[in-house]
Design an enzyme around this catalytic site. Structure first.
Site, PDB file in Angstrom:
ATOM      1  CB  SER A  10      89.051   7.700 -19.818  1.00 27.66           C
ATOM      2  OG  SER A  10      87.790   7.877 -20.431  1.00 27.66           O
ATOM      3  CE1 TYR A  41      91.486   8.693 -17.379  1.00 34.54           C
ATOM      4  CE2 TYR A  41      91.630  10.458 -19.005  1.00 34.54           C
ATOM      5  CZ  TYR A  41      92.124   9.287 -18.465  1.00 34.54           C
ATOM      6  OH  TYR A  41      93.254   8.731 -19.011  1.00 34.54           O
ATOM      7  N   GLY A  42      85.601  11.314 -15.660  1.00 38.49           N
ATOM      8  CA  GLY A  42      84.590  12.350 -15.442  1.00 38.49           C
ATOM      9  C   GLY A  42      84.255  12.679 -13.990  1.00 38.49           C
ATOM     10  CB  CYS A  72      89.721  12.584 -22.862  1.00 41.13           C
ATOM     11  SG  CYS A  72      88.785  12.600 -21.321  1.00 41.13           S
ATOM     12  CG  ASN A  73      85.251  16.803 -24.830  1.00 41.03           C
ATOM     13  OD1 ASN A  73      85.273  17.870 -25.420  1.00 41.03           O
ATOM     14  ND2 ASN A  73      84.950  15.674 -25.429  1.00 41.03           N
ATOM     15  CB  THR A  74      86.986  14.676 -18.631  1.00 36.99           C
ATOM     16  OG1 THR A  74      85.736  14.236 -19.154  1.00 36.99           O
ATOM     17  CG2 THR A  74      86.874  14.942 -17.157  1.00 36.99           C
ATOM     18  CB  CYS A 179      81.717  12.919 -23.369  1.00 32.18           C
ATOM     19  SG  CYS A 179      82.466  11.316 -22.982  1.00 32.18           S
ATOM     20  CB  THR A 180      85.847  11.683 -27.249  1.00 28.49           C
ATOM     21  OG1 THR A 180      86.421  11.092 -26.076  1.00 28.49           O
ATOM     22  CG2 THR A 180      86.438  13.066 -27.452  1.00 28.49           C
ATOM     23  CG  HIS A 181      83.400   7.294 -24.167  1.00 25.64           C
ATOM     24  ND1 HIS A 181      84.497   7.985 -23.704  1.00 25.64           N
ATOM     25  CD2 HIS A 181      83.659   5.983 -23.935  1.00 25.64           C
ATOM     26  CE1 HIS A 181      85.375   7.113 -23.210  1.00 25.64           C
ATOM     27  NE2 HIS A 181      84.890   5.895 -23.334  1.00 25.64           N
TER      28      HIS A 181
HETATM   29  N1  DGL Z   1      85.876  10.464 -23.410  1.00 26.31           N
HETATM   30  C1  DGL Z   1      85.968  11.209 -22.194  1.00 26.31           C
HETATM   31  C2  DGL Z   1      85.547  12.667 -22.427  1.00 26.31           C
HETATM   32  O1  DGL Z   1      85.570  13.100 -23.565  1.00 26.31           O
HETATM   33  C3  DGL Z   1      85.323  10.514 -21.145  1.00 26.31           C
HETATM   34  C4  DGL Z   1      85.090  10.353 -20.020  1.00 26.31           C
HETATM   35  C5  DGL Z   1      85.329   9.695 -18.739  1.00 26.31           C
HETATM   36  O2  DGL Z   1      86.256   8.926 -18.649  1.00 26.31           O
HETATM   37  O3  DGL Z   1      84.547   9.990 -17.847  1.00 26.31           O
HETATM   38  O4  DGL Z   1      85.230  13.387 -21.526  1.00 26.31           O
END
Ligand code: DGL
Length: 257
Positions: A10, A41-42, A72-74, A179-181
């Site tokens: 995301s 996305y979360g 993205c984990n979500t 979360c990858t961020h």
């Molecule tokens: N990088 C996404 C993850 O790993 C992020 C989140 C998001 O967009 O809320 O969950």
């Protein structure tokens, strides 16, 4: 096979995954899709995330990607099952919080799992958590943190962490970056927690897993790729994200590639 590997998130978070993949697979080409239009996305409903991811996978297939990485984990937690069932002919590799790594390497230690609300509440994460629970773990849904990281405002990041990590100060030994961020702000997380931290994130094991799958399917690019092509697309501006997130982005990606 010199078709690219498609990677999406995301926003810029998935670059933390791309970086580990490029280290392990230096001869591949890549197409990185930063869906900042739909960030975050979360906090979205499952059906919305599935719909968004479905469109992205279609787009990456149009770009001739030979495999897709959900960085993205979500999105992984909510949409990977649906996507694998729908797109059976293309390998789809999905990141997940590295909680099993804690079980394997640091079971005795007090652990904090940081992830989006969507990931923490997902069925996929809850199964993982039940299976590998070390009974010394706190789960922290970090609502809004990925958006702040995306904006790059360092003061906001520090304020957010001081406010939300304050109760864990000097009590945590392991942090799972779910979360990858979040690998982008390791230093700030450690400062807010007040002591040395062992971090766990799923990028390196995902990269190894991707390599194994491509090897098994004989899809690796075996030739030396002197002109490696990495395309970065940002959905909100249609621009190359290297231009948009310039300094932070380059510094991160350059560091030890
Ligand atoms: N990088 C996404 C993850 O790993 C992020 C989140 C998001 O967009 O809320 O969950």
């Amino acid at each position: 096979m010199d078709e690219p590997i498609g990677i999406f998130d995301s926003g810029i978070g998935g670059v933390t995954v791309l970086k580990e993949i490029v280290k392990i697979l230096p001869n591949e080409n890549y197409f990185y899709y930063s869906d900042s239009t739909n960030n975050p996305y979360g906090d979205k409903k499952d059906c919305e995330i599935i719909d968004i991811c479905d469109k992205i996978v279609n787009k990456l297939i149009d770009e001739k990607c030979k495999a897709i990485v959900i960085a993205c984990n979500t999105a992984s937690a909510k949409a990977s099952r649906y996507l694998r069932e729908k797109y059976k002919n293309i390998p789809i590799i999905a990141i997940e919080p590295a909680y099993k790594m804690v079980y394997d390497n640091s079971y005795e230690k007090t652990t904090l799992v940081m992830a989006t609300k969507g990931t923490i509440e997902s069925e996929k994460f809850n199964l993982l958590f039940k299976k590998y629970n070390n009974h010394k773990t706190y789960l922290l849904p970090c609502i809004g943190l990925a958006d702040i990281i995306e904006s790059g405002d360092t003061n906001k990041i520090k304020n957010y962490l001081n406010k939300n990590l304050g109760i864990y100060k000097n009590r945590i030994e392991n942090v799972v970056l779910g979360c990858t961020h979040y690998p982008l702000i390791k230093k700030e997380i450690m400062q807010s927690l007040g002591n040395e931290i062992q971090f766990f994130d799923g990028a390196t094991s995902l990269a190894r897993h991707l390599k194994n799958i491509l090897e098994e399917k004989e899809m690796l690019n075996k030739k030396k790729n002197k002109n490696q092509n990495i395309i970065f697309i940002d959905t909100s501006t249609k621009k190359d994200i290297r231009v948009l997130k310039e300094k932070r982005f380059y510094e991160y990606l350059k560091k030890d590639l």
